[in-house]
Design an enzyme around this catalytic site. Structure first.
Site, PDB file in Angstrom:
ATOM      1  N   SER A 169      36.913  42.091  47.251  1.00  0.00           N
ATOM      2  CA  SER A 169      37.162  42.811  48.493  1.00  0.00           C
ATOM      3  C   SER A 169      38.653  42.935  48.801  1.00  0.00           C
ATOM      4  O   SER A 169      39.373  43.631  48.108  1.00  0.00           O
ATOM      5  CB  SER A 169      36.403  42.141  49.638  1.00  0.00           C
ATOM      6  N   ASP A 177      38.881  48.749  53.130  1.00  0.00           N
ATOM      7  CA  ASP A 177      39.285  47.637  52.271  1.00  0.00           C
ATOM      8  C   ASP A 177      38.930  47.998  50.824  1.00  0.00           C
ATOM      9  O   ASP A 177      38.434  49.090  50.546  1.00  0.00           O
ATOM     10  CB  ASP A 177      38.654  46.310  52.721  1.00  0.00           C
ATOM     11  N   ASP A 180      33.399  48.390  51.964  1.00  0.00           N
ATOM     12  CA  ASP A 180      32.227  48.124  52.805  1.00  0.00           C
ATOM     13  C   ASP A 180      32.623  48.003  54.283  1.00  0.00           C
ATOM     14  O   ASP A 180      31.769  47.858  55.148  1.00  0.00           O
ATOM     15  CB  ASP A 180      31.450  46.887  52.337  1.00  0.00           C
ATOM     16  N   ASP A 206      36.704  47.231  48.455  1.00  0.00           N
ATOM     17  CA  ASP A 206      35.360  47.615  48.000  1.00  0.00           C
ATOM     18  C   ASP A 206      34.663  48.504  49.037  1.00  0.00           C
ATOM     19  O   ASP A 206      33.469  48.734  48.967  1.00  0.00           O
ATOM     20  CB  ASP A 206      34.513  46.390  47.662  1.00  0.00           C
TER      21      ASP A 206
END
Length: 450
Positions: free
Chosen positions: A97, A236, A240, A238
């Protein structure tokens, strides 16, 4: 073997000392041994170590007898989507992340993309890693799976395409993976995307993609102002989580986005339940009620929110930390659906994002989350409770301590991972009161901390 990369909700650690291909292969075997999965989705983020770790993970999964469906470079939500959409037994996303670039990790789900965390299997996987493994009588197969087109179709299903109008939107992928999705969505939308730090690059030439850090916000804010854009979005690594900036380049607290999305979603579908966290609540409660919905409070954290959404059959769930969950997205969090809904609202209402948000900030001014290092958090929280429960209208322990008065309220909770206490304060239409009470509580915490 160092297993310190196993955390409460996922795996995260430095490469290669805390996470490496040797450990990743064993994790693949242990995942199958614990879950019994036969068909597993695997995807990975833009980090330089991700392909090698994913390959080792896949080898372990296949050695234990599971078929691997590799969806390639993607965001965490595409693993969630593919696992549920194709009815797989589980999914693993290789990502760290917003952690530093020399870190990596994994997020794991079971059937229907239900999260696997420390209280339902992650600790068992960690413990199983240490035991010897025998190869399965029949090796699992490997195949690649193209999910982008089905995923894009799904995303577009959340908005009424006929109501969308041309407007400029700044999008900052932070050199993470979000740019790849924007490039696909762009072909179906009337928006003009101004792309900042757009190329996926695991070297993170512009710093680690974590828009919650104030020093990482200016690139998006400046691009909004310089281009006269209707709004800015940053993700961010990734993707999500997504973060919003209004047309003036102002960063918008996640709390107010939860209310805006709840309102927009309930208007679209005509009611339903909305899950929210207990840190800041009044604005969300107000908007959900006005839109004919029912607000349900849940403990903070994605595993708790997802489970509560399933229990309540909630249509939407939101946390002020910029995680937004959707029933039709397997109750999982997405960083793409939220901005599509906000863009749709701007097109339909003809209002600016600042005008939609300003009224809410005025009605419910909030402190934002303030962290303080405290040597004995339980003692300090107990002392605050003893003092402030006098004359309080309501006290709750759903997550930490929430104390409510007629005109203001606060939530005080401990971090799960460090000796930090997190404070959130809000008031009813009285910014001065909110600020005074925030100062008062911080001073009291400092005094109690000695």
């Amino acid at each position: 073997m160092d297993l310190s990369c196993f955390k409460a909700y996922d795996l995260r650690g430095r490469v290669p000392d805390q996470l490496n291909p040797i450990l990743a292969e064993k994790i693949g075997r242990a995942y199958v041994a614990v879950t019994g999965a036969k068909k597993v989705i695997v995807g990975y983020d833009i980090r330089l170590s991700s392909p090698e770790i994913t390959e080792a993970l896949s080898s372990g999964l296949m050695a234990a007898g599971a078929d691997v469906f590799d969806i390639g470079l993607c965001g965490t939500e595409q693993v969630y989507f593919a696992t549920s959409h194709y009815q797989m037994d589980g999914g693993i996303m290789v990502t760290a992340s917003h952690n530093p670039k020399d870190h990596n990790g994994m997020k794991m789900v079971g059937p229907e993309s239900r999260p696997i965390s420390s209280d339902n299997g992650l600790n068992d996987i960690r413990d199983r890693v240490l035991e010897p493994f025998a190869n399965a009588p029949q090796q699992g197969k490997y195949e690649t799976l193209e999910v982008m087109s089905a995923y894009i179709d799904h995303l577009l299903g959340y908005v009424d395409a006929s109501s969308l109008k041309p407007m400029s939107i700044v999008c900052n992928a932070g050199n993470g993976g979000a740019g790849l999705v924007i490039d696909q969505l762009e072909q179906h939308l009337p928006f003009d995307f101004i792309k900042v730090h757009h190329e996926a690059d695991g070297h993170f030439p512009n710093g680690v993609p974590n828009p919650i850090l104030p020093e990482n916000r200016s690139a998006t804010a400046d691009a909004v102002i310089n281009n006269g854009a209707a709004m800015g979005i940053a993700w961010d690594g990734d993707y999500d989580r997504c973060f919003f900036f209004d047309e003036n380049g102002r960063f918008i607290e996640g709390y107010y986005i939860v209310g805006l999305l709840a309102d927009q979603f309930l208007r679209k579908i005509g009611g339903g339940k909305v899950i929210h966290d207990p840190r800041l609540t009044w604005n969300t409660l107000d908007l959900v009620q006005a839109a004919g919905g029912e607000a349900v409070e849940s403990k903070t954290g994605h595993a708790f929110i997802k489970q509560r959404m399933r229990d309540e059959d909630a249509v939407y769930g939101g946390e002020m930390s910029a995680h937004h969950y959707f029933r039709d997205f397997a109750y999982c969090d997405s960083g793409m659906i939220p901005w599509l809904l906000v863009a749709e609202r701007l097109c339909q209402s003809g209002q600016t994002l600042s005008s939609l948000i300003d009224a809410r900030i005025e009605a419910y001014p909030a402190s934002g989350e303030i962290n303080r290092t405290i040597s004995d958090p339980p003692k300090v929280i107990a002392a605050i409770e003893a003092k402030y429960s006098v004359g309080a209208k309501a006290i709750s322990h759903v997550d930490g301590l929430s104390v409510e008065f007629d005109t203001w309220r606060f939530n005080l909770r401990m971090s799960n991972t460090e000796p930090v206490v997190r404070l959130n304060v809000e008031a009813r239409g009285d910014k001065a009161l909110m600020e005074a009470k925030t100062e008062e509580l911080l001073a009291e915490m400092e005094r109690l901390n000695g």
